[in-house]
Design a protein around this motif. Structure first.
Motif, PDB file in Angstrom:
ATOM      1  N   ALA A  79       0.822  -1.209   0.000  1.00 48.29           N
ATOM      2  CA  ALA A  79       0.000   0.000   0.000  1.00 48.29           C
ATOM      3  C   ALA A  79       0.854   1.256   0.000  1.00 48.29           C
ATOM      4  CB  ALA A  79      -0.923  -0.005   1.215  1.00 48.29           C
ATOM      5  N   LEU A  80       2.092   1.130   0.490  1.00 46.86           N
ATOM      6  CA  LEU A  80       2.980   2.295   0.527  1.00 46.86           C
ATOM      7  C   LEU A  80       3.637   2.580  -0.829  1.00 46.86           C
ATOM      8  CD1 LEU A  80       4.916   1.964   3.901  1.00 46.86           C
ATOM      9  CD2 LEU A  80       3.324   3.764   3.241  1.00 46.86           C
ATOM     10  N   ALA A  81       3.763   1.551  -1.661  1.00 47.30           N
ATOM     11  CA  ALA A  81       4.500   1.695  -2.917  1.00 47.30           C
ATOM     12  C   ALA A  81       4.023   2.869  -3.776  1.00 47.30           C
ATOM     13  CB  ALA A  81       4.448   0.386  -3.703  1.00 47.30           C
ATOM     14  N   PRO A  82       2.682   3.052  -3.956  1.00 45.19           N
ATOM     15  CA  PRO A  82       2.250   4.197  -4.776  1.00 45.19           C
ATOM     16  C   PRO A  82       2.613   5.543  -4.181  1.00 45.19           C
ATOM     17  CG  PRO A  82       0.474   2.593  -4.516  1.00 45.19           C
ATOM     18  CD  PRO A  82       1.538   2.216  -3.544  1.00 45.19           C
ATOM     19  N   LEU A  83       2.792   5.597  -2.852  1.00 45.42           N
ATOM     20  CA  LEU A  83       3.136   6.858  -2.201  1.00 45.42           C
ATOM     21  C   LEU A  83       4.639   7.139  -2.245  1.00 45.42           C
ATOM     22  CD1 LEU A  83       0.948   6.485   1.022  1.00 45.42           C
ATOM     23  CD2 LEU A  83       0.347   7.679  -1.094  1.00 45.42           C
ATOM     24  N   LEU A  84       5.410   6.100  -2.532  1.00 47.77           N
ATOM     25  CA  LEU A  84       6.868   6.223  -2.474  1.00 47.77           C
ATOM     26  C   LEU A  84       7.499   5.877  -3.811  1.00 47.77           C
ATOM     27  CD1 LEU A  84       7.423   4.428   0.966  1.00 47.77           C
ATOM     28  CD2 LEU A  84       7.165   6.875   0.559  1.00 47.77           C
ATOM     29  N   GLN A  85       6.925   6.360  -4.880  1.00 46.58           N
ATOM     30  CA  GLN A  85       7.464   6.069  -6.211  1.00 46.58           C
ATOM     31  C   GLN A  85       8.854   6.699  -6.347  1.00 46.58           C
ATOM     32  OE1 GLN A  85       4.822   6.609  -9.548  1.00 46.58           O
ATOM     33  NE2 GLN A  85       3.013   6.435  -8.246  1.00 46.58           N
ATOM     34  N   LEU A  86       9.796   5.902  -6.778  1.00 43.55           N
ATOM     35  CA  LEU A  86      11.187   6.343  -6.847  1.00 43.55           C
ATOM     36  C   LEU A  86      11.607   6.622  -8.281  1.00 43.55           C
ATOM     37  CD1 LEU A  86      12.799   3.834  -4.317  1.00 43.55           C
ATOM     38  CD2 LEU A  86      11.802   6.092  -3.870  1.00 43.55           C
ATOM     39  N   ASP A  87      12.348   7.693  -8.449  1.00 43.07           N
ATOM     40  CA  ASP A  87      12.883   8.084  -9.754  1.00 43.07           C
ATOM     41  C   ASP A  87      14.405   7.962  -9.689  1.00 43.07           C
ATOM     42  OD1 ASP A  87      13.671   9.178 -12.130  1.00 43.07           O
ATOM     43  OD2 ASP A  87      12.830  11.175 -11.758  1.00 43.07           O
ATOM     44  N   ARG A  88      14.927   6.947 -10.351  1.00 44.02           N
ATOM     45  CA  ARG A  88      16.370   6.706 -10.274  1.00 44.02           C
ATOM     46  C   ARG A  88      17.192   7.657 -11.123  1.00 44.02           C
ATOM     47  NH1 ARG A  88      14.003   2.274  -8.430  1.00 44.02           N
ATOM     48  NH2 ARG A  88      15.133   0.903  -6.972  1.00 44.02           N
ATOM     49  N   THR A  89      16.524   8.520 -11.894  1.00 43.85           N
ATOM     50  CA  THR A  89      17.255   9.550 -12.642  1.00 43.85           C
ATOM     51  C   THR A  89      17.260  10.882 -11.903  1.00 43.85           C
ATOM     52  OG1 THR A  89      15.271  10.281 -13.858  1.00 43.85           O
ATOM     53  CG2 THR A  89      16.556   8.458 -14.801  1.00 43.85           C
ATOM     54  N   SER A  90      16.595  10.936 -10.765  1.00 44.03           N
ATOM     55  CA  SER A  90      16.499  12.178 -10.005  1.00 44.03           C
ATOM     56  C   SER A  90      17.826  12.515  -9.344  1.00 44.03           C
ATOM     57  CB  SER A  90      15.414  12.060  -8.936  1.00 44.03           C
ATOM     58  OG  SER A  90      15.423  13.188  -8.078  1.00 44.03           O
ATOM     59  N   SER A  91      18.045  13.824  -9.119  1.00 36.86           N
ATOM     60  CA  SER A  91      19.239  14.254  -8.399  1.00 36.86           C
ATOM     61  C   SER A  91      19.147  13.925  -6.908  1.00 36.86           C
ATOM     62  CB  SER A  91      19.433  15.771  -8.574  1.00 36.86           C
ATOM     63  OG  SER A  91      18.306  16.475  -8.100  1.00 36.86           O
ATOM     64  N   LEU A  92      17.927  13.650  -6.409  1.00 34.78           N
ATOM     65  CA  LEU A  92      17.751  13.253  -5.011  1.00 34.78           C
ATOM     66  C   LEU A  92      18.134  11.787  -4.836  1.00 34.78           C
ATOM     67  CD1 LEU A  92      14.355  14.815  -3.814  1.00 34.78           C
ATOM     68  CD2 LEU A  92      16.650  15.398  -3.039  1.00 34.78           C
ATOM     69  N   SER A  93      18.786  11.483  -3.734  1.00 35.22           N
ATOM     70  CA  SER A  93      19.128  10.078  -3.464  1.00 35.22           C
ATOM     71  C   SER A  93      17.849   9.293  -3.186  1.00 35.22           C
ATOM     72  CB  SER A  93      20.060   9.989  -2.256  1.00 35.22           C
ATOM     73  OG  SER A  93      19.369  10.379  -1.073  1.00 35.22           O
ATOM     74  N   LEU A  94      17.931   7.961  -3.271  1.00 36.68           N
ATOM     75  CA  LEU A  94      16.770   7.110  -2.991  1.00 36.68           C
ATOM     76  C   LEU A  94      16.321   7.286  -1.541  1.00 36.68           C
ATOM     77  CD1 LEU A  94      17.835   3.849  -4.871  1.00 36.68           C
ATOM     78  CD2 LEU A  94      16.229   5.604  -5.623  1.00 36.68           C
ATOM     79  N   GLN A  95      17.270   7.432  -0.627  1.00 38.28           N
ATOM     80  CA  GLN A  95      16.907   7.656   0.781  1.00 38.28           C
ATOM     81  C   GLN A  95      16.085   8.932   0.929  1.00 38.28           C
ATOM     82  OE1 GLN A  95      20.566   7.837   2.937  1.00 38.28           O
ATOM     83  NE2 GLN A  95      21.331   5.892   2.131  1.00 38.28           N
ATOM     84  N   ASP A  96      16.543  10.012   0.265  1.00 38.65           N
ATOM     85  CA  ASP A  96      15.835  11.283   0.372  1.00 38.65           C
ATOM     86  C   ASP A  96      14.460  11.218  -0.280  1.00 38.65           C
ATOM     87  OD1 ASP A  96      18.827  13.339   0.007  1.00 38.65           O
ATOM     88  OD2 ASP A  96      17.867  12.476   1.790  1.00 38.65           O
ATOM     89  N   GLN A  97      14.347  10.455  -1.358  1.00 41.93           N
ATOM     90  CA  GLN A  97      13.037  10.313  -1.998  1.00 41.93           C
ATOM     91  C   GLN A  97      12.067   9.571  -1.089  1.00 41.93           C
ATOM     92  OE1 GLN A  97      12.903   9.318  -6.286  1.00 41.93           O
ATOM     93  NE2 GLN A  97      15.148   9.453  -6.262  1.00 41.93           N
ATOM     94  N   ILE A  98      12.561   8.534  -0.407  1.00 42.22           N
ATOM     95  CA  ILE A  98      11.706   7.795   0.534  1.00 42.22           C
ATOM     96  C   ILE A  98      11.289   8.702   1.681  1.00 42.22           C
ATOM     97  CG2 ILE A  98      11.651   5.888   2.178  1.00 42.22           C
ATOM     98  CD1 ILE A  98      13.570   4.391   0.276  1.00 42.22           C
ATOM     99  N   ARG A  99      12.221   9.471   2.231  1.00 42.80           N
ATOM    100  CA  ARG A  99      11.895  10.390   3.320  1.00 42.80           C
ATOM    101  C   ARG A  99      10.870  11.423   2.884  1.00 42.80           C
ATOM    102  NH1 ARG A  99      17.299  13.083   4.532  1.00 42.80           N
ATOM    103  NH2 ARG A  99      15.951  14.393   5.834  1.00 42.80           N
ATOM    104  N   ARG A 100      11.057  11.970   1.686  1.00 45.68           N
ATOM    105  CA  ARG A 100      10.113  12.968   1.202  1.00 45.68           C
ATOM    106  C   ARG A 100       8.728  12.382   1.017  1.00 45.68           C
ATOM    107  NH1 ARG A 100      11.341  15.702  -4.531  1.00 45.68           N
ATOM    108  NH2 ARG A 100      10.981  13.549  -5.148  1.00 45.68           N
ATOM    109  N   GLY A 101       8.680  11.159   0.494  1.00 43.78           N
ATOM    110  CA  GLY A 101       7.380  10.510   0.304  1.00 43.78           C
ATOM    111  C   GLY A 101       6.645  10.299   1.621  1.00 43.78           C
ATOM    112  N   PHE A 102       7.367   9.824   2.644  1.00 42.78           N
ATOM    113  CA  PHE A 102       6.748   9.638   3.959  1.00 42.78           C
ATOM    114  C   PHE A 102       6.290  10.977   4.546  1.00 42.78           C
ATOM    115  CE2 PHE A 102       6.486   5.413   5.290  1.00 42.78           C
ATOM    116  CZ  PHE A 102       7.585   4.666   4.839  1.00 42.78           C
ATOM    117  N   PHE A 103       7.141  11.981   4.443  1.00 43.33           N
ATOM    118  CA  PHE A 103       6.796  13.274   5.025  1.00 43.33           C
ATOM    119  C   PHE A 103       5.530  13.845   4.393  1.00 43.33           C
ATOM    120  CE2 PHE A 103       7.600  17.060   7.363  1.00 43.33           C
ATOM    121  CZ  PHE A 103       7.211  18.111   6.554  1.00 43.33           C
ATOM    122  N   ASN A 104       5.428  13.756   3.054  1.00 44.74           N
ATOM    123  CA  ASN A 104       4.241  14.271   2.367  1.00 44.74           C
ATOM    124  C   ASN A 104       2.992  13.487   2.763  1.00 44.74           C
ATOM    125  OD1 ASN A 104       5.737  16.224   1.057  1.00 44.74           O
ATOM    126  ND2 ASN A 104       6.059  14.975  -0.782  1.00 44.74           N
ATOM    127  N   ALA A 105       3.139  12.163   2.854  1.00 50.30           N
ATOM    128  CA  ALA A 105       1.991  11.325   3.203  1.00 50.30           C
ATOM    129  C   ALA A 105       1.522  11.582   4.633  1.00 50.30           C
ATOM    130  CB  ALA A 105       2.342   9.851   3.012  1.00 50.30           C
TER     131      ALA A 105
END
Length: 614
Positions: free
Chosen positions: A11-37
């Motif tokens: 259920a979390l996967a749609p909220l934490l979609q990761l972009d591996r071409t982004s300048s943000l690290s995967l850790q930061d993308q996960i943190r941002r997704g949780f914070f927004n949710a």
């Protein structure tokens, strides 16, 4: 016993979609997704989250990546870890959510009607630039003020920012010093930037502002009120008119020509005058030295203040710069305003003003009532940027880039000569002010040009209501690469010809010369004409088919080529000029006046024939 809600990793996967071409690290993308949710309430307080292993498996990342993201969120207080129970959304997040106002739709009613009725939009309605939001999708954006992102000095600014964040530096600029500006930045501007404009200033005569526009706002607040007579250039900055109108000042419109502001009796009734001498906004012409002296003399005789808006003062590559008004005799009644390069503005946004100490003190107090001083961190980073030589290096690069682009634009306009146009003479900068032939409808031209991928700027906003001519527009080079300029002007020329079909017929219907008449008439003569940018040019047509061209006030730009006749048309090809293309025209002669015509009979250019020397 209350049952704890658990959310599955799927259920979390749609909220934490990761972009591996982004300048943000995967850790930061996960943190941002949780914070927004969490902040939006999608993940309510107290809900149990999946283990780091399950989360990592579902997202396709390493367990360490998920674990570190969790640990950081826990350390920041967004999540909590309970021994042998798992990881939960922190219950005290309700307090953070309470800081966000819910989004609601507008409600009708007397209160809202009263508020809306008191909103005065007239003071800024004409101050916005009319560029489409998707301007970057157009292949030929000849618009000013939208900068090519590749010009921003990313690595150099990053170094300056890193140095500003060093522990010893933070201890210096983070100390609460009221509204005082950064001493290091003041010193850099005072000793490096201002002397280039001929200005000598003490530290107490300088104020740092969030932008050049904020400096202008502070000045109008201090010196303009109901009844003040404010002189503004015509055409001029709509933002400046809006600032004065917001203070209920009475505007006097001061005309501008190819030498800048016209100094005449209209100035005598003014209390304060805004002028852009280095690069007039919007025509880009430079106020001549003679007029600068006349303006200062008139200011002294009639006791008015001058706001010197020194826009693009650093971009002088076609001629030597003229000292600023503030640096000249009589400059003590001038308030000088400038900014760090406009290329830096999107990320830095620092300007400054120079004025007597009493004015600076008053402006600083007024600044404290609104935005307060600009970010001390940004100020210190800018000081390092200047002290390390990065600013000078950037200016050298910008001058080279913009000179190349502006000359490419000038040459393309001179080559394609779309109908009968002329451009105001400039010493540098990033724009050309274009005057089209009488009858040209710029609004129709803009629509046709945009359909071809060409964006040009209308000029209505720069004039007082009802005063704007219909045959003028502006071309800028800040957002278009050099290699696209020629094709863009070719497309613009096609658009101008297409729009002109709806207007008056071609300007010349007279008979053209035969091939034999062309050879007899032109062999051995010298042609005199003007380029679209106003410089004189001569072409000597030798009887043997060679030709020699000289352009510029002193004939400093030289080229050679050949001319010939085929059928009923005259042809020419230069070695450097006109992109070395072979071009052919029909020729019409009336006395000493020669016209080059295209196949439709429209005049492309004209010259005066000088008889061959004996």
């Amino acid at each position: 016993m209350t049952r704890v809600q658990t959310i599955e990793a799927s259920a979390l996967a749609p909220l934490l979609q990761l972009d591996r071409t982004s300048s943000l690290s995967l850790q930061d993308q996960i943190r941002r997704g949780f914070f927004n949710a969490i902040g939006s309430g999608v993940l309510p307080a107290g809900v149990r989250l999946p283990s780091s292993r399950k989360l990592a498996d579902r997202l396709g990342v390493s367990r360490n990546t998920a674990l570190i993201a969790y640990q950081t969120l826990i350390a920041d207080g967004h999540l909590v870890s309970r021994e042998r129970s798992g990881v939960f959304v922190a219950t005290d997040m309700q307090r953070y959510q309470g800081c966000s106002m819910p989004v609601i739709g507008p409600r009708s009613g007397p209160v809202l009607s009263t508020v809306s009725a008191r909103l005065n939009e007239s003071v800024f309605a004409r101050s916005t630039h009319r560029f489409p939001s998707d301007w970057q999708t157009n292949r030929y954006p000849f618009i000013e003020g939208r900068y090519d992102r590749s010009l921003f000095p990313i690595f150099e600014w990053r170094e300056a920012s890193r140095l500003a964040l060093a522990a010893q530096e933070v201890e210096t600029w983070s100390v609460d010093s009221g509204e005082a500006d950064d001493d290091a930045l003041i010193e850099e501007i005072r000793t490096k930037l201002l002397p280039r404009r001929g200005i000598i200033a003490r530290p107490d005569e300088l104020l740092i502002t969030v932008s050049e526009q904020q400096a202008l706002h502070l000045i109008t607040r201090l010196f303009a009120s109901e009844g003040t007579v404010a002189g503004v250039e015509e055409p001029g900055l709509p933002e400046m008119r809006a600032l004065f109108e917001g203070r209920k000042a009475r505007l006097t419109f001061l005309p501008v020509d190819d030498e800048g502001l016209i100094v005449d009796d209209k100035l005598k009734g003014c209390d304060i005058v805004h002028v852009t001498p280095s690069r007039q906004r919007p025509t880009a012409v430079t106020l001549s030295s003679a007029r600068r002296a006349e303006l200062l003399d008139m200011a002294a005789q009639n006791d008015f203040l001058i706001i010197e808006d020194d826009f693009e003062c650093e971009l002088n590559y076609l001629d030597d710069p003229i000292p600023s008004l503030r640096a000249m005799e009589g400059g003590d009644r001038v308030i000088y305003v400038a900014s760090l390069s406009k290329v830096l503005e999107p990320g830095v946004g620092l300007g400054f003003m120079v004025a007597p100490p009493e004015v600076i003190t008053a402006a600083r107090r007024l600044r404290s009532l609104t935005t307060g001083r600009p970010s001390p961190n940004n100020q210190r980073a800018a000081a390092f940027f200047l002290s390390l030589g990065h600013y000078d290096s950037m200016l050298r690069r910008l001058n080279k880039v913009f000179e190349e682009r502006l000359i490419a634009l000038r040459d393309a306009l001179n080559h394609y000569r779309p109908l009968s146009i002329a451009v105001a003479p400039v010493r540098g900068g990033t724009t050309y002010w274009v005057r089209g032939e009488e009858g040209l409808q710029t609004d129709k031209l803009m629509a046709d040009a945009q359909a071809r991928g060409v964006l040009i700027e209308a000029v209505e906003q720069y004039f007082a209501p009802g005063n704007a001519p219909t045959n003028m527009f502006r071309l800028g080079v800040t957002s278009i690469q050099s290699d696209r300029i020629r094709d863009g002007i070719a497309a613009l020329s096609e658009a101008m010809h297409a729009v002109s079909k709806d207007g008056p017929p071609p300007s010349s219907q007279q008979a053209t010369l035969s091939g034999e008449e062309i050879t007899k008439t032109l062999g051995g003569v010298t042609l005199h004409y003007s380029t679209v940018y106003g410089e004189p040019c001569t072409i000597k047509l030798e009887p043997d088919g060679n030709m020699i061209g000289r352009a510029g006030s002193a004939g400093e730009d030289k080229d050679t080529g050949r001319w010939w006749v085929e059928g009923e048309k005259w042809y020419r090809q230069w070695q450097r000029w006109a992109f070395t293309e072979v071009l052919g025209f029909r020729i019409s002669v009336d006395g000493q006046h020669l016209s080059w015509l295209d196949d439709s009979g429209r005049v492309v250019d004209s010259a005066v024939i000088m008889a061959p020397s004996v």
